[in-house]
Design a protein around this motif. Structure first.
Motif, PDB file in Angstrom:
ATOM      1  N   ASN A   1     -20.136  29.688 -37.860  1.00  0.00           N
ATOM      2  CA  ASN A   1     -21.171  30.714 -37.853  1.00  0.00           C
ATOM      3  C   ASN A   1     -21.709  30.923 -36.441  1.00  0.00           C
ATOM      4  O   ASN A   1     -21.890  32.056 -35.984  1.00  0.00           O
ATOM      5  N   ARG A   2     -21.962  29.838 -35.721  1.00  0.00           N
ATOM      6  CA  ARG A   2     -22.486  29.927 -34.352  1.00  0.00           C
ATOM      7  C   ARG A   2     -21.475  30.597 -33.427  1.00  0.00           C
ATOM      8  O   ARG A   2     -21.829  31.453 -32.618  1.00  0.00           O
ATOM      9  N   LEU A   3     -20.196  30.233 -33.559  1.00  0.00           N
ATOM     10  CA  LEU A   3     -19.167  30.859 -32.719  1.00  0.00           C
ATOM     11  C   LEU A   3     -19.047  32.349 -33.010  1.00  0.00           C
ATOM     12  O   LEU A   3     -18.903  33.166 -32.105  1.00  0.00           O
ATOM     13  N   GLY A   4     -19.112  32.708 -34.276  1.00  0.00           N
ATOM     14  CA  GLY A   4     -19.043  34.122 -34.643  1.00  0.00           C
ATOM     15  C   GLY A   4     -20.200  34.917 -34.073  1.00  0.00           C
ATOM     16  O   GLY A   4     -20.032  36.023 -33.573  1.00  0.00           O
ATOM     17  N   ARG A   5     -21.392  34.341 -34.140  1.00  0.00           N
ATOM     18  CA  ARG A   5     -22.559  35.033 -33.583  1.00  0.00           C
ATOM     19  C   ARG A   5     -22.444  35.183 -32.072  1.00  0.00           C
ATOM     20  O   ARG A   5     -22.808  36.213 -31.511  1.00  0.00           O
ATOM     21  N   ASN A   6     -21.950  34.139 -31.395  1.00  0.00           N
ATOM     22  CA  ASN A   6     -21.799  34.211 -29.947  1.00  0.00           C
ATOM     23  C   ASN A   6     -20.801  35.291 -29.551  1.00  0.00           C
ATOM     24  O   ASN A   6     -21.018  36.031 -28.595  1.00  0.00           O
ATOM     25  N   VAL A   7     -19.704  35.385 -30.286  1.00  0.00           N
ATOM     26  CA  VAL A   7     -18.688  36.396 -29.970  1.00  0.00           C
ATOM     27  C   VAL A   7     -19.269  37.792 -30.138  1.00  0.00           C
ATOM     28  O   VAL A   7     -19.114  38.653 -29.273  1.00  0.00           O
ATOM     29  N   MET A   8     -19.966  38.041 -31.235  1.00  0.00           N
ATOM     30  CA  MET A   8     -20.525  39.370 -31.468  1.00  0.00           C
ATOM     31  C   MET A   8     -21.638  39.699 -30.473  1.00  0.00           C
ATOM     32  O   MET A   8     -21.743  40.824 -30.005  1.00  0.00           O
ATOM     33  N   THR A   9     -22.440  38.708 -30.122  1.00  0.00           N
ATOM     34  CA  THR A   9     -23.504  38.939 -29.145  1.00  0.00           C
ATOM     35  C   THR A   9     -22.918  39.314 -27.794  1.00  0.00           C
ATOM     36  O   THR A   9     -23.363  40.264 -27.146  1.00  0.00           O
ATOM     37  N   ASN A  10     -21.899  38.591 -27.373  1.00  0.00           N
ATOM     38  CA  ASN A  10     -21.259  38.900 -26.096  1.00  0.00           C
ATOM     39  C   ASN A  10     -20.582  40.259 -26.132  1.00  0.00           C
ATOM     40  O   ASN A  10     -20.596  41.000 -25.151  1.00  0.00           O
ATOM     41  N   PHE A  11     -19.969  40.599 -27.252  1.00  0.00           N
ATOM     42  CA  PHE A  11     -19.306  41.897 -27.370  1.00  0.00           C
ATOM     43  C   PHE A  11     -20.317  43.030 -27.236  1.00  0.00           C
ATOM     44  O   PHE A  11     -20.100  43.992 -26.504  1.00  0.00           O
ATOM     45  N   VAL A  12     -21.443  42.913 -27.928  1.00  0.00           N
ATOM     46  CA  VAL A  12     -22.468  43.960 -27.873  1.00  0.00           C
ATOM     47  C   VAL A  12     -23.050  44.056 -26.471  1.00  0.00           C
ATOM     48  O   VAL A  12     -23.259  45.145 -25.948  1.00  0.00           O
ATOM     49  N   ARG A  13     -23.303  42.914 -25.838  1.00  0.00           N
ATOM     50  CA  ARG A  13     -23.861  42.930 -24.487  1.00  0.00           C
ATOM     51  C   ARG A  13     -22.914  43.573 -23.485  1.00  0.00           C
ATOM     52  O   ARG A  13     -23.332  44.306 -22.598  1.00  0.00           O
ATOM     53  N   ASN A  14     -21.631  43.285 -23.590  1.00  0.00           N
ATOM     54  CA  ASN A  14     -20.674  43.737 -22.589  1.00  0.00           C
ATOM     55  C   ASN A  14     -20.110  45.125 -22.847  1.00  0.00           C
ATOM     56  O   ASN A  14     -19.545  45.735 -21.958  1.00  0.00           O
ATOM     57  N   HIS A  15     -20.238  45.639 -24.058  1.00  0.00           N
ATOM     58  CA  HIS A  15     -19.601  46.910 -24.379  1.00  0.00           C
ATOM     59  C   HIS A  15     -20.575  48.016 -24.749  1.00  0.00           C
ATOM     60  O   HIS A  15     -20.173  49.110 -25.083  1.00  0.00           O
ATOM     61  N   SER A  16     -21.834  47.752 -24.719  1.00  0.00           N
ATOM     62  CA  SER A  16     -22.806  48.766 -25.080  1.00  0.00           C
ATOM     63  C   SER A  16     -23.491  49.291 -23.822  1.00  0.00           C
ATOM     64  O   SER A  16     -23.804  48.534 -22.914  1.00  0.00           O
ATOM     65  N   HIS A  17     -23.717  50.591 -23.777  1.00  0.00           N
ATOM     66  CA  HIS A  17     -24.324  51.208 -22.604  1.00  0.00           C
ATOM     67  C   HIS A  17     -25.718  51.750 -22.900  1.00  0.00           C
ATOM     68  O   HIS A  17     -26.180  52.658 -22.241  1.00  0.00           O
ATOM     69  N   GLY A  18     -26.359  51.260 -23.924  1.00  0.00           N
ATOM     70  CA  GLY A  18     -27.744  51.616 -24.144  1.00  0.00           C
ATOM     71  C   GLY A  18     -27.984  52.827 -25.013  1.00  0.00           C
ATOM     72  O   GLY A  18     -28.943  53.546 -24.800  1.00  0.00           O
ATOM     73  N   GLY A  19     -27.148  53.094 -25.978  1.00  0.00           N
ATOM     74  CA  GLY A  19     -27.419  54.157 -26.927  1.00  0.00           C
ATOM     75  C   GLY A  19     -27.111  55.547 -26.434  1.00  0.00           C
ATOM     76  O   GLY A  19     -27.764  56.499 -26.833  1.00  0.00           O
ATOM     77  N   VAL A  20     -26.126  55.708 -25.566  1.00  0.00           N
ATOM     78  CA  VAL A  20     -25.722  57.031 -25.110  1.00  0.00           C
ATOM     79  C   VAL A  20     -24.955  57.711 -26.245  1.00  0.00           C
ATOM     80  O   VAL A  20     -23.991  57.148 -26.758  1.00  0.00           O
ATOM     81  N   PRO A  21     -25.352  58.917 -26.667  1.00  0.00           N
ATOM     82  CA  PRO A  21     -24.659  59.578 -27.771  1.00  0.00           C
ATOM     83  C   PRO A  21     -23.190  59.848 -27.438  1.00  0.00           C
ATOM     84  O   PRO A  21     -22.868  60.374 -26.376  1.00  0.00           O
ATOM     85  N   GLY A  22     -22.318  59.449 -28.335  1.00  0.00           N
ATOM     86  CA  GLY A  22     -20.896  59.683 -28.167  1.00  0.00           C
ATOM     87  C   GLY A  22     -20.171  58.641 -27.350  1.00  0.00           C
ATOM     88  O   GLY A  22     -18.982  58.781 -27.103  1.00  0.00           O
ATOM     89  N   GLU A  23     -20.835  57.564 -26.956  1.00  0.00           N
ATOM     90  CA  GLU A  23     -20.177  56.561 -26.114  1.00  0.00           C
ATOM     91  C   GLU A  23     -19.115  55.787 -26.874  1.00  0.00           C
ATOM     92  O   GLU A  23     -18.187  55.267 -26.285  1.00  0.00           O
ATOM     93  N   ASN A  24     -19.234  55.700 -28.178  1.00  0.00           N
ATOM     94  CA  ASN A  24     -18.286  54.918 -28.958  1.00  0.00           C
ATOM     95  C   ASN A  24     -17.178  55.771 -29.580  1.00  0.00           C
ATOM     96  O   ASN A  24     -16.394  55.279 -30.371  1.00  0.00           O
TER      97      ASN A  24
END
Length: 70
Positions: free
Chosen positions: A10-33
């Protein structure tokens, strides 16, 4: 024995998702995904028409092909 493994997993899964969101998100820009560009309105409209019309016309073209076969 199962409980420590579950906690670790569970801890490893949370760490992976947290890092993914931190590194791949640009702050809610419409259409970025989206996998296509939405800045040019006319190009987006043309690509949408081609995409939808190809899906809707495929059964009719396949049926015509089958009927014309000898």
């Amino acid at each position: 024995m199962i409980t420590p493994m579950a906690r670790l997993s569970n801890r490893l899964g949370r760490n992976v998702m947290t890092n993914f969101v931190r590194n791949h998100s640009h702050g809610g820009v419409p259409g970025e995904n989206l996998p296509f560009d939405i800045s040019n309105r006319y190009k987006l409209t043309a690509l949408f028409i081609v995409f939808v019309s190809s899906g809707l016309s495929a059964p009719f073209l396949i049926t015509r092909h089958q009927l014309l076969k000898k």
